[in-house]
Design a protein around this motif. Structure first.
Motif, PDB file in Angstrom:
ATOM      1  N   SER A 138      50.365  67.088  40.489  1.00 49.22           N
ATOM      2  CA  SER A 138      49.944  65.709  40.685  1.00 49.22           C
ATOM      3  C   SER A 138      49.260  65.560  42.035  1.00 49.22           C
ATOM      4  N   HIS A 139      48.835  64.336  42.327  1.00 51.93           N
ATOM      5  CA  HIS A 139      48.252  64.028  43.632  1.00 51.93           C
ATOM      6  C   HIS A 139      49.316  64.215  44.702  1.00 51.93           C
ATOM      7  N   PRO A 140      48.958  64.729  45.887  1.00 52.89           N
ATOM      8  CA  PRO A 140      49.937  64.846  46.953  1.00 52.89           C
ATOM      9  C   PRO A 140      50.673  63.524  47.178  1.00 52.89           C
ATOM     10  N   ALA A 141      51.993  63.589  47.207  1.00 52.62           N
ATOM     11  CA  ALA A 141      52.828  62.386  47.226  1.00 52.62           C
ATOM     12  C   ALA A 141      52.535  61.515  48.440  1.00 52.62           C
ATOM     13  N   ASN A 142      52.352  60.221  48.181  1.00 46.34           N
ATOM     14  CA  ASN A 142      52.155  59.214  49.225  1.00 46.34           C
ATOM     15  C   ASN A 142      50.966  59.526  50.133  1.00 46.34           C
ATOM     16  N   ARG A 143      49.874  60.019  49.514  1.00 50.65           N
ATOM     17  CA  ARG A 143      48.686  60.365  50.307  1.00 50.65           C
ATOM     18  C   ARG A 143      47.454  59.589  49.848  1.00 50.65           C
ATOM     19  N   PRO A 144      47.470  58.244  49.938  1.00 49.65           N
ATOM     20  CA  PRO A 144      46.276  57.466  49.588  1.00 49.65           C
ATOM     21  C   PRO A 144      45.148  57.636  50.592  1.00 49.65           C
ATOM     22  N   ASP A 145      45.430  58.308  51.723  1.00 54.98           N
ATOM     23  CA  ASP A 145      44.404  58.531  52.733  1.00 54.98           C
ATOM     24  C   ASP A 145      43.383  59.583  52.300  1.00 54.98           C
ATOM     25  N   LEU A 146      43.710  60.415  51.315  1.00 58.31           N
ATOM     26  CA  LEU A 146      42.765  61.422  50.841  1.00 58.31           C
ATOM     27  C   LEU A 146      41.646  60.737  50.042  1.00 58.31           C
ATOM     28  N   PRO A 147      40.419  61.237  50.135  1.00 57.88           N
ATOM     29  CA  PRO A 147      39.289  60.537  49.499  1.00 57.88           C
ATOM     30  C   PRO A 147      39.180  60.750  47.992  1.00 57.88           C
ATOM     31  N   PHE A 148      40.159  61.392  47.406  1.00 56.94           N
ATOM     32  CA  PHE A 148      40.160  61.655  45.967  1.00 56.94           C
ATOM     33  C   PHE A 148      41.532  61.329  45.401  1.00 56.94           C
ATOM     34  N   GLN A 149      41.613  61.270  44.075  1.00 53.52           N
ATOM     35  CA  GLN A 149      42.873  61.054  43.381  1.00 53.52           C
ATOM     36  C   GLN A 149      43.028  62.160  42.337  1.00 53.52           C
ATOM     37  N   THR A 150      43.935  63.091  42.605  1.00 58.85           N
ATOM     38  CA  THR A 150      44.180  64.174  41.658  1.00 58.85           C
ATOM     39  C   THR A 150      44.956  63.637  40.463  1.00 58.85           C
ATOM     40  N   LEU A 151      44.545  64.044  39.276  1.00 53.13           N
ATOM     41  CA  LEU A 151      45.222  63.606  38.071  1.00 53.13           C
ATOM     42  C   LEU A 151      46.506  64.406  37.856  1.00 53.13           C
ATOM     43  N   THR A 152      47.403  63.854  37.073  1.00 56.76           N
ATOM     44  CA  THR A 152      48.716  64.464  36.857  1.00 56.76           C
ATOM     45  C   THR A 152      48.729  65.258  35.561  1.00 56.76           C
ATOM     46  N   GLY A 153      49.330  66.438  35.624  1.00 54.63           N
ATOM     47  CA  GLY A 153      49.457  67.272  34.434  1.00 54.63           C
ATOM     48  C   GLY A 153      50.753  68.051  34.473  1.00 54.63           C
ATOM     49  N   LEU A 154      51.184  68.518  33.317  1.00 50.67           N
ATOM     50  CA  LEU A 154      52.426  69.281  33.193  1.00 50.67           C
ATOM     51  C   LEU A 154      52.123  70.578  32.460  1.00 50.67           C
ATOM     52  N   VAL A 155      52.497  71.712  33.060  1.00 55.27           N
ATOM     53  CA  VAL A 155      52.199  73.029  32.495  1.00 55.27           C
ATOM     54  C   VAL A 155      53.496  73.806  32.304  1.00 55.27           C
ATOM     55  N   ASP A 156      53.657  74.399  31.132  1.00 59.75           N
ATOM     56  CA  ASP A 156      54.831  75.240  30.874  1.00 59.75           C
ATOM     57  C   ASP A 156      54.607  76.607  31.527  1.00 59.75           C
ATOM     58  N   ALA A 157      54.812  76.632  32.822  1.00 59.12           N
ATOM     59  CA  ALA A 157      54.448  77.796  33.620  1.00 59.12           C
ATOM     60  C   ALA A 157      55.470  78.923  33.561  1.00 59.12           C
TER      61      ALA A 157
END
Length: 234
Positions: A138-157
């Protein structure tokens, strides 16, 4: 026994790629510099800031941060880089630190916004989770200061152990101009157990007593959760 998460990369790039970082070692400077208390204009009193909120801090400091592979220059909505990786035995592996998604892929969702760029941060670390665990990206937690928004995904790693998971993101700051440095956290990952069931009950008998005791601890003085309930961090 402690759980182990394993990161693997092409051997030719082992000394070049920035490594995933325990999130506790990648806290932003603004968090370190912000005050612990601040005056509230709304209530006219001094209040404790999120710097004193253990759940806020623990969300930012748990898991691992996945880094940007190379310096990215951003100017007038264009992205460029100068990154020369040596050859690797894996001929099908691309060597670009950044890719693009077409906006049509977000059609019909709230993610579709006019004028926003849809990126894909490249990741060259194959991640293996312990058996029975998936990995939440997911997006780095509590980081609205970054100029992008990473989408969230779940992988059976624990099954997808030797593939690469890349990180799609929406570029939010259209006014940004300059360098996004190598090592900037572009995704935050956590281990998530799959075999979890829910149970429901009511606060009666012993549970009621413990509930009242917890309320008393939390209301009697600041820091009750941190002192009595927060797990010791390694």
């Amino acid at each position: 026994m402690p759980l182990t998460i394993t990161f693997r990369c092409p051997p030719e790039w082992a000394d070049i790629l920035p490594r995933p970082l325990p999130a506790a070692k990648g806290l932003p400077e603004w968090l370190k510099e912000m005050p612990a208390n601040a005056k509230s204009a709304l209530i006219g009193e001094e209040v404790r800031t999120v710097k004193q909120c253990p759940p806020f801090l623990d969300a930012m400091g748990s898991g691992w941060l996945m880094p940007l592979m190379a310096d990215i220059e951003v100017k007038d909505g264009h992205f460029s880089w100068d990154w020369d990786l040596p050859p690797t035995r894996f001929e099908q592996l691309h060597r670009s630190p950044l890719g693009l998604h077409v906006s049509a892929q977000a059609t019909g969702s709230p993610l579709a916004q006019d004028g926003e760029a849809y990126l894909k941060f490249s990741n060259f670390w194959a991640v293996e989770a312990p058996e029975g665990f998936s990995i939440l990206f997911s997006h780095p937690a509590n980081r609205p200061d970054l100029p992008f928004q990473t989408l969230t995904g779940l992988v059976d790693a624990d099954h997808f152990t030797h593939g690469l998971t890349h990180f799609p993101a929406v570029w939010k700051d259209q006014a940004f101009s300059g360098k996004l440095p190598k090592g900037t956290p572009v995704a935050h990952i956590w281990l998530v157990p799959r075999a979890v069931e829910a149970a429901f009950g009511t606060l009666t008998d012993g549970d009621a007593c413990r509930f009242e005791e917890t309320l008393e601890i939390l209301s009697s003085a600041p820091g009750g959760y941190r002192k009595k309930f927060r797990a010791k961090k390694r």
